[in-house]
Design an enzyme around this catalytic site. Sequence first.
Site, PDB file in Angstrom:
ATOM      1  N   HIS A  54       0.843  -1.203   0.000  1.00  0.00           N
ATOM      2  CA  HIS A  54       0.000   0.000   0.000  1.00  0.00           C
ATOM      3  C   HIS A  54       0.871   1.244   0.000  1.00  0.00           C
ATOM      4  O   HIS A  54       2.095   1.150   0.108  1.00  0.00           O
ATOM      5  CB  HIS A  54      -0.984  -0.018   1.177  1.00  0.00           C
ATOM      6  N   HIS A 110      -7.295  -0.929   5.624  1.00  0.00           N
ATOM      7  CA  HIS A 110      -6.265   0.022   6.087  1.00  0.00           C
ATOM      8  C   HIS A 110      -6.139   1.141   5.045  1.00  0.00           C
ATOM      9  O   HIS A 110      -6.178   2.320   5.371  1.00  0.00           O
ATOM     10  CB  HIS A 110      -4.963  -0.732   6.283  1.00  0.00           C
TER      11      HIS A 110
HETATM   12 FE    FE Z   1       2.932   0.842   8.046  1.00  0.00          FE
HETATM   13 ZN    ZN Z   2       0.203   1.692   6.528  1.00  0.00          ZN
END
Ligand code: FE
Ligand code: ZN
Length: 252
Positions: A54, A110
């Site tokens: 990510h 997340h």
């Molecule tokens: Fe992280």
């Molecule tokens: Zn992160």
Amino acid sequence: MFEEISLIPAFKDNYIWLLRRGRAAFVVDPGDAAPVEARLAADGLQLAGILITHHHADHQGGVAALVEAHACPVHAPAEESITGRSHPLRGGERLDVLGVPVEVLAVPGHTLGHLAYLAPGALFCGDTLFGAGCGRLFEGTPAQMQDSLARIAALPETTQIYCAHEYTQMNLPFAAAVEPGNPAIAARARRVAALRQAGQATVPLTLAEEKATNPFLRWTQAAVIGAALAHGAADDSPAAVFGALRAWRNTF
Ligand code: FE
Ligand code: ZN
């Protein structure tokens, strides 16, 4: 399978995972290039590619310098802003990583484009699942994250989980608060304290142990549901239970 999976510590508590076969290596989530370069030089390895879970800086901050030095491919989420990305991924793809088949899983929560990489018996999950905890919901909803975690939980129990932070010891007091009567949590806390005292990592995690001790995978347990209902869960659905626990954790 890889001949070696080893960690490169970075920043305060990040782990960059190095996958090696022969003299070739991939790294997962190189937030910093310097410790990766040091390790490649020390072990005489060639960097053959990068996997990114990510967009957060502690996971991709080293990509530009590594690509500049090694001109290697960068596999990364298509829907996130990733420096140097050569192979955009959305989940469902199959990669060849040093001859090892790796499946790409979309695990939003997340962040919305968050990916996990599944090699035989080994999952690289970034900031999705942690030891006795899970990532914060910066972009996704509780329902999205709970669904992502449910798909991880459905993998074989022997799966080794390579997450990107050493958070296990910090997370265990919350797990104990959710389930004061779970002896596996107390036993794990003792083992983890001994490991950390000795300067050792608690990662990789095993999925079986997470399913026994991680409140964020235990939304079907009566004690966990009860704790969630006492902390604002609207009902006993997995998403509501998970969401209440995640919100409680943020203020714990
Ligand atoms: Fe992280
Ligand atoms: Zn992160």
